[in-house]
Write an enzyme that holds these catalytic residues in place. Structure first.
Site, PDB file in Angstrom:
ATOM      1  N   ASP A 255      -4.569  11.073  33.096  1.00  0.00           N
ATOM      2  CA  ASP A 255      -5.173  12.456  33.618  1.00  0.00           C
ATOM      3  C   ASP A 255      -5.439  12.741  34.583  1.00  0.00           C
ATOM      4  O   ASP A 255      -6.296  12.859  35.013  1.00  0.00           O
ATOM      5  CB  ASP A 255      -4.931  12.753  32.511  1.00  0.00           C
ATOM      6  CG  ASP A 255      -4.312  14.116  31.567  1.00  0.00           C
ATOM      7  OD1 ASP A 255      -3.954  15.070  32.877  1.00  0.00           O
ATOM      8  OD2 ASP A 255      -4.484  15.089  30.713  1.00  0.00           O
TER       9      ASP A 255
HETATM   10  C1  BGC Z   1      -2.835  17.939  31.726  1.00  0.00           C
HETATM   11  C2  BGC Z   1      -1.820  16.952  31.596  1.00  0.00           C
HETATM   12  C3  BGC Z   1      -1.250  17.269  33.074  1.00  0.00           C
HETATM   13  C4  BGC Z   1      -2.185  17.286  33.923  1.00  0.00           C
HETATM   14  C5  BGC Z   1      -1.372  18.494  34.969  1.00  0.00           C
HETATM   15  C6  BGC Z   1      -3.774  17.527  32.602  1.00  0.00           C
HETATM   16  O1  BGC Z   1      -4.856  18.677  32.751  1.00  0.00           O
HETATM   17  O2  BGC Z   1      -3.570  17.215  30.369  1.00  0.00           O
HETATM   18  O3  BGC Z   1      -0.696  17.478  30.436  1.00  0.00           O
HETATM   19  O4  BGC Z   1       0.422  17.104  32.860  1.00  0.00           O
HETATM   20  O5  BGC Z   1      -2.777  17.923  33.295  1.00  0.00           O
HETATM   21  O6  BGC Z   1      -1.206  19.934  35.530  1.00  0.00           O
END
Ligand code: BGC
Length: 656
Positions: A255
């Site tokens: 993540d």
């Molecule tokens: C979120 C993800 C997301 C990623 C890219 C993160 O902060 O938890 O779900 O896909 O950002 O935007």
């Protein structure tokens, strides 16, 4: 094994082994994908390999985040975008949120949503979609509840598989997320989730296992830690369970932003790509290999997965997709179809609905707002969206009703019916991003001003219909007996207003069913501590907890009324080594076409387990007077319990 069975198993696995020609028994070296992967690995320097293992950083181009890619060697780059309710790069068809789609209980419809979102991503030049969310809704106050499909692992696994199969059928890599036990937003970067092995295996990992079996190309790890190790460097989760035990073939990305903490830890545990920029996997990883702290074989393993995915999904020869698919009539029609299938009729006293010709007062802070969901990473943007008021006005025009938008409850007194549109917004719930609204909720109820408005309108107009918007359970017990009708519309997407108008006036029938339990009181559910950084969870949440405690839900999982009526026979059950099958005959006893939901419950009878668990479900569409016998199948592995290892146990099927 017969030829057709062999073919079926090859299709199901679609493994590299199945790509071998007849008589091949030497394995990887004859598989063109493996040959190309090895050729690339042989040609790459350590620096070039590590360059495949992190995002490009900087700003996204065309709204797409890139990682890897080597034009000299002909290796394509990944081009990624969120997300769960539509492509977030630029304008796109904006669907009802995941929780709304969970309420359709229709994995085939979800497959079509996956196709549509993935095709729009391809039209924008992307090849990896950061969706679906398959995290269990452990508590409805979770800020990102709206992005997942519900509280039951079987149901949400099935919905997630639908999305994955759809997206990947057009050549886009799906990224189920967030692996794993990512149930709290406010402390998401720091919280350690202590989870007993049984709860982990039987509940929280199950939907992830389902999407892995469906051959999801990517998995995104979670920000939080599980049993003491951050998810991006959690060897038990990534290497032991995901890659070795489950035989996962794809790659794992972190993540984003604060998802990785340690170069050696992440590389050793099995993280393959750090997104969106090289914080720990750039020069630091090259140095760790050169210094002997990370074995280069681990780099080859990770890069092999990445390259294999690029070839398997044909990213080296991307299809030319006409940009006009973005918000095409067909996709907007699909958003409409999904919104119709997702709204849940919770209360309809004295057949207050459907509305007919007459005067309708419409009131409430969300009546004329396109309330599409939170402002976090899943925030898709349509070029236009239909508000509840606009949709009600359009339907009223067709049935000869008049609509009067009002602001004072007293103005509803003379109307034949009053529609109050209230609920949650991105101010109340959503992804927790510093300086943005959102995060977890403290309370499952509405704002006091909304409750007051409902009560005031109900005091003036006996045919008051409340329409709730939001991404999760909303407590209604304090006021629901005062109103005639109640509809859960969720965050209904760009066509939500249109669907709402059609449903309220009976141009279409409600067929949504709750994908979660709505409790009478907040205290009926387990504690939801969204401030602590050390949280312990067990295997009792949602209906599992309510059943164990003997507490009735206000509206249970699977609840949903319709304008027609249905009967279901008791399940007739048979079992053998393959699993369990149950047949149920459903009859539409009403006067119009509609859809019913069949839930198959099972009980182990074991003292320390949930009194019942959902084993299978089926949605049945029937004309008036029509009957259909449906067969629900539960494979043998779904009937196993975790007892230090997967173990068979006996199940009974209680009468519904
Ligand atoms: C979120 C993800 C997301 C990623 C890219 C993160 O902060 O938890 O779900 O896909 O950002 O935007």
């Amino acid at each position: 094994m017969t030829r057709s069975l062999l073919l079926l198993s090859c299709l199901a696995l679609a493994s590299t082994a199945c790509r071998k020609g007849p008589g091949d028994d030497t394995g990887a070296e004859t598989d063109p994908v493996e040959v190309q992967v090895q050729a690339w690995l042989d040609a790459m320097s350590l620096e070039q390999k590590v360059a495949e293992m992190h995002g490009a950083g900087g700003a996204p181009t065309g709204g797409l985040w890139r990682s890897g890619g080597n034009p000299e060697l002909g290796i394509p780059a990944f081009a990624m975008s969120d997300g769960p309710r539509g492509v977030t790069a630029g304008v796109s068809t904006t669907f009802p949120v995941g929780m709304a789609r969970g309420a359709t209980w229709d994995p085939e419809l979800e497959r079509r949503v996956g196709v549509a979102i993935a095709t729009e991503l391809q039209a924008k030049g992307g090849n990896v979609i950061l969706a679906p969310v398959v995290e269990t809704l452990r508590h409805p106050a979770w800020g990102r509840a709206q992005e997942t499909y519900g509280e039951d692992p079987l149901h949400l696994g099935a919905m997630g598989v639908g999305f994955v199969l759809g997206a990947q059928s057009v050549g886009v890599i799906a990224t189920p997320k967030h692996f794993a036990v990512n149930h709290i937003e406010d402390t998401r970067f720091d919280v350690d989730m202590t989870v007993p092995e049984r709860a982990l295996r039987e509940l929280y990992l199950r939907p992830h296992h389902d999407v892995v079996k469906a051959r999801a190309g990517a998995i995104m790890s979670a920000y939080n830690s599980v049993n003491g190790a951050f998810c991006a460097e959690n060897e038990v989760l990534l290497r032991d369970i995901l890659k070795e035990e489950w035989g996962y073939e794809g790659f794992v990305m972190s993540d984003w932003i604060w998802g990785t903490h340690d170069t050696v830890g992440a590389a050793t545990a099995g993280l393959d790509i750090e997104m969106p920029a090289p914080q720990h996997f750039g020069p630091a990883l090259v140095e760790a290999v050169q210094g002997g702290q990370v074995d280069e074989a681990l780099i080859d393993e990770a890069v092999g997965r990445i390259l294999r995915a690029k070839l398997r999904f044909g990213l080296d020869e991307p299809p030319a997709v006409d940009p006009s698919v973005v918000e095409s009539a067909a996709h907007v029609a699909l958003a409409h179809e999904v919104a119709l299938a997702s709204m849940v009729l919770l209360r309809n006293e004295g057949n207050a609905l459907p509305l007919g010709p007459g005067s309708i007062a419409v009131i409430g802070p969300l009546a004329d707002v396109a309330n599409l969901g939170d402002e976090g990473s899943s925030n898709a943007t349509p070029s236009s969206a239909v508000t509840p008021l606009q949709g009600i006005q359009a339907a009223a025009g067709r049935v000869g009703a008049s609509v009067n938008p009002v602001t004072d409850p007293a103005q509803t007194a003379s109307a034949d019916a009053a529609v109050v549109v209230v609920g949650l917004t991105s101010e109340d719930e959503g992804e927790q991003i510093p300086l943005f609204p959102g995060g977890d909720r403290d309370d499952l109820g509405l704002k006091p001003s909304d409750v007051q408005l409902i009560r005031d309108v109900a005091a003036y107009n006996p045919r008051t219909i409340v329409v709730l918007e939001g991404g999760s359970a909303i407590r209604v017990s304090e006021w629901v007996d005062e109103v005639a009708g109640l509809v859960m519309a969720w965050y209904p997407g760009m066509e939500g207003g249109t669907a709402l108008g059609e449903l309220l006036f009976g141009e279409a029938d409600f067929e949504g069913h709750l994908p979660l339990s709505i409790p009478v009181n907040d205290a009926d559910l387990p504690d939801f501590d969204h401030t602590s950084t050390a949280v312990t969870v067990d295997d009792f949440h949602g209906y599992r907890h309510l059943d164990r405690e003997g507490i009735a839900a206000q509206y249970p999982l699977g609840f949903g009324l319709s304008y027609t009526g249905f009967t279901q026979t008791e399940p007739v059950v048979s079992a053998d080594g393959q699993g369990l099958r149950a047949t149920v005959t459903v009859t539409n006893t009403g006067t119009r076409a509609g859809a019913d939901l069949v839930l198959l419950w099972g009980a182990t009878g074991l003292p320390d387990r949930a009194p019942r668990e959902l084993l299978a479900f089926a949605k049945v569409r029937l004309d008036p007077g029509q009957s259909e016998t449906v067969t629900l199948s539960v494979p043998a592995d779904r009937l196993q319990i975790w007892d230090g290892g997967w173990t068979d146990t006996d199940w009974t099927v209680p009468a519904p």
